[in-house]
Design a protein around this motif. Structure first.
Motif, PDB file in Angstrom:
ATOM      1  N   LEU A  84       0.845  -1.132  -0.179  1.00  0.00           N
ATOM      2  CA  LEU A  84      -0.123  -0.020   0.011  1.00  0.00           C
ATOM      3  C   LEU A  84       1.042   1.281   0.051  1.00  0.00           C
ATOM      4  CD1 LEU A  84      -2.843  -0.817   2.448  1.00  0.00           C
ATOM      5  CD2 LEU A  84      -3.008  -0.300  -0.113  1.00  0.00           C
ATOM      6  N   MET A  85       0.582   2.100  -0.840  1.00  0.00           N
ATOM      7  CA  MET A  85       1.275   3.371  -0.872  1.00  0.00           C
ATOM      8  C   MET A  85       0.342   4.619  -1.056  1.00  0.00           C
ATOM      9  SD  MET A  85       4.642   2.319  -3.516  1.00  0.00           S
ATOM     10  CE  MET A  85       5.818   3.403  -2.684  1.00  0.00           C
ATOM     11  N   LEU A  86       1.044   5.688  -0.744  1.00  0.00           N
ATOM     12  CA  LEU A  86       0.042   6.839  -0.888  1.00  0.00           C
ATOM     13  C   LEU A  86       0.095   7.734  -2.094  1.00  0.00           C
ATOM     14  CD1 LEU A  86      -1.159   9.270   0.686  1.00  0.00           C
ATOM     15  CD2 LEU A  86       0.966  10.383   0.888  1.00  0.00           C
ATOM     16  N   LEU A  87      -1.128   7.845  -2.831  1.00  0.00           N
ATOM     17  CA  LEU A  87      -0.963   8.725  -3.876  1.00  0.00           C
ATOM     18  C   LEU A  87      -0.581  10.149  -3.906  1.00  0.00           C
ATOM     19  CD1 LEU A  87      -1.889   8.380  -7.145  1.00  0.00           C
ATOM     20  CD2 LEU A  87      -4.367   9.200  -6.419  1.00  0.00           C
ATOM     21  N   VAL A  88       0.017  10.672  -4.524  1.00  0.00           N
ATOM     22  CA  VAL A  88       0.688  12.100  -4.283  1.00  0.00           C
ATOM     23  C   VAL A  88       0.185  12.819  -5.614  1.00  0.00           C
ATOM     24  CG1 VAL A  88       2.420  11.609  -2.523  1.00  0.00           C
ATOM     25  CG2 VAL A  88       3.057  11.695  -5.086  1.00  0.00           C
ATOM     26  N   ASN A  89      -0.447  12.710  -6.640  1.00  0.00           N
ATOM     27  CA  ASN A  89      -0.704  13.549  -7.603  1.00  0.00           C
ATOM     28  C   ASN A  89      -2.258  13.380  -7.936  1.00  0.00           C
ATOM     29  OD1 ASN A  89      -0.645  10.839  -8.637  1.00  0.00           O
ATOM     30  ND2 ASN A  89      -0.260  11.774 -10.830  1.00  0.00           N
ATOM     31  N   ASN A  90      -2.913  13.414  -6.800  1.00  0.00           N
ATOM     32  CA  ASN A  90      -4.611  13.181  -6.885  1.00  0.00           C
ATOM     33  C   ASN A  90      -5.051  14.378  -7.600  1.00  0.00           C
ATOM     34  OD1 ASN A  90      -3.312  12.590  -4.258  1.00  0.00           O
ATOM     35  ND2 ASN A  90      -5.206  12.480  -3.206  1.00  0.00           N
ATOM     36  N   GLY A  91      -5.892  13.908  -8.660  1.00  0.00           N
ATOM     37  CA  GLY A  91      -6.452  15.285  -9.267  1.00  0.00           C
ATOM     38  C   GLY A  91      -6.020  15.246 -10.614  1.00  0.00           C
ATOM     39  N   PHE A  92      -4.482  14.978 -10.873  1.00  0.00           N
ATOM     40  CA  PHE A  92      -3.874  14.937 -12.145  1.00  0.00           C
ATOM     41  C   PHE A  92      -3.401  13.595 -12.577  1.00  0.00           C
ATOM     42  CE2 PHE A  92      -1.143  17.144  -9.256  1.00  0.00           C
ATOM     43  CZ  PHE A  92       0.066  16.596  -9.720  1.00  0.00           C
ATOM     44  N   ASP A  93      -4.015  12.650 -12.156  1.00  0.00           N
ATOM     45  CA  ASP A  93      -3.610  11.173 -12.124  1.00  0.00           C
ATOM     46  C   ASP A  93      -4.268  10.178 -13.233  1.00  0.00           C
ATOM     47  OD1 ASP A  93      -5.990  11.041 -10.968  1.00  0.00           O
ATOM     48  OD2 ASP A  93      -5.241   9.670  -9.330  1.00  0.00           O
ATOM     49  N   GLN A  94      -4.630  10.854 -14.348  1.00  0.00           N
ATOM     50  CA  GLN A  94      -5.583  10.320 -15.340  1.00  0.00           C
ATOM     51  C   GLN A  94      -4.459   9.422 -16.148  1.00  0.00           C
ATOM     52  OE1 GLN A  94      -5.927  13.553 -14.735  1.00  0.00           O
ATOM     53  NE2 GLN A  94      -7.788  12.987 -13.681  1.00  0.00           N
ATOM     54  N   LYS A  95      -3.315   9.827 -16.438  1.00  0.00           N
ATOM     55  CA  LYS A  95      -2.331   9.100 -17.484  1.00  0.00           C
ATOM     56  C   LYS A  95      -1.241   8.290 -16.544  1.00  0.00           C
ATOM     57  CE  LYS A  95      -2.849  12.105 -21.234  1.00  0.00           C
ATOM     58  NZ  LYS A  95      -2.318  13.035 -22.264  1.00  0.00           N
ATOM     59  N   TYR A  96      -0.652   9.125 -15.623  1.00  0.00           N
ATOM     60  CA  TYR A  96       0.097   8.507 -14.599  1.00  0.00           C
ATOM     61  C   TYR A  96      -0.250   8.638 -13.230  1.00  0.00           C
ATOM     62  CZ  TYR A  96       4.084   7.507 -17.839  1.00  0.00           C
ATOM     63  OH  TYR A  96       4.657   7.305 -19.190  1.00  0.00           O
ATOM     64  N   LYS A  97      -0.006   7.500 -12.392  1.00  0.00           N
ATOM     65  CA  LYS A  97       0.012   7.770 -11.028  1.00  0.00           C
ATOM     66  C   LYS A  97       0.876   7.607  -9.975  1.00  0.00           C
ATOM     67  CE  LYS A  97      -4.759   6.063 -10.275  1.00  0.00           C
ATOM     68  NZ  LYS A  97      -5.991   5.382  -9.546  1.00  0.00           N
TER      69      LYS A  97
END
Length: 272
Positions: A158-171
């Motif tokens: 489990l890891m923390l997502l850090v580009n919430n909101g602009f993650d459609q192409k890369y997370k």
């Protein structure tokens, strides 16, 4: 006398620094210190089941199992390895104040919180229009595949997502517990003496998952000899974005592809 001269030089340099702030426009979400803590949200299991509920003050983990109080009135004991995704709204009384929604990058300027809009040299939506409170308030954890063996066995965490909101192409993800001490900090004697330098905090390593792919890619800030030979600028940068000509036209010069600007690269790539 020599010590006094150095002190005066330092003060003078600091004044110059403050008068010539540089700007940065895009920031990843900062790390999250502890989990689980009291708060509410939704946990989605690897089985596909989603359980809305909360962590209550007191015992949140028992015998290595999360104590999740479901809205269905049941106490769900969940093993972290069974979790695929968490969307969590922490009770802010239990959040480390050093990282509480602090999503701005600190730069050399009149104050550490003074982050101005960067004038990007191309037509792209600026980060100043991004609703950071909306997207960065929830803590989003997702299971990230870090390795797949030759026999097809997956290793994940489990890891923390850090580009919430602009993650459609890369997370983009970082480990839980990553805080400022794990960040890089841009600093140079030249910028101290002549001003205009950045002191922005940035992650020195993160994992990236491309939309539609399973295995994540580890991206690390290059150091030493790899940096001199353009390890990130000419390899990872091209691997991540090179197939998109419109994007690459935005950064035709290798020296403009600085690792510390990775939030900007993912922001722009998401729109191109």
């Amino acid at each position: 006398m020599k010590l006094k001269f150095l002190f005066v030089l330092f003060c003078f340099s600091s004044m110059i620094w403050a008068q010539k702030p540089t700007t940065e426009c895009v920031a990843f979400r900062e790390g999250f210190d502890k989990f689980p803590i009291p708060g509410k949200g939704t946990i989605t299991l690897t089985s596909g089941e989603s359980i809305e509920g909360s962590f209550e003050q007191g015992m949140t983990v028992k015998m290595n199992k999360w104590q999740w109080h479901g809205k269905d009135g049941k106490l769900h004991e969940i093993k972290p390895k069974e979790v695929a995704r968490v969307v969590f709204f922490p009770d802010m009384k239990f959040v480390d104040k050093d990282i509480e929604l602090n999503v701005n990058i600190n730069i050399g300027g009149k104050s550490a919180s003074n982050v101005a809009q960067k004038n990007l040299p191309f037509n792209i939506t600026q980060f100043s229009s991004f609703d950071k409170k909306k997207y960065y308030t929830p803590v989003i954890l997702e299971k990230v595949v870090t390795n797949i063996s030759k026999k097809g066995k997956e290793t994940s965490k489990l890891m923390l997502l850090v580009n919430n909101g602009f993650d459609q192409k890369y997370k983009v993800y970082v480990d839980l517990g990553v805080k400022q001490v794990s960040f890089g900090r841009e600093f140079s004697i030249g910028s101290l003496l002549f001003g205009g330098g950045e002191m922005g905090d940035f992650y020195t390593a993160f994992r990236v998952v491309k939309n539609g792919e399973k295995l994540s890619q580890l991206i690390k800030s290059p150091a030493g000899i790899p940096f001199l030979f353009g390890a990130f600028r000419n390899k990872e940068f091209v691997d991540l974005f090179g197939e998109n000509k419109d994007f690459m036209d935005c950064y035709p010069k290798s020296m403009k592809r600085k690792f510390k600007y990775t939030p900007e690269f993912f922001w722009v790539y998401n729109q191109k």
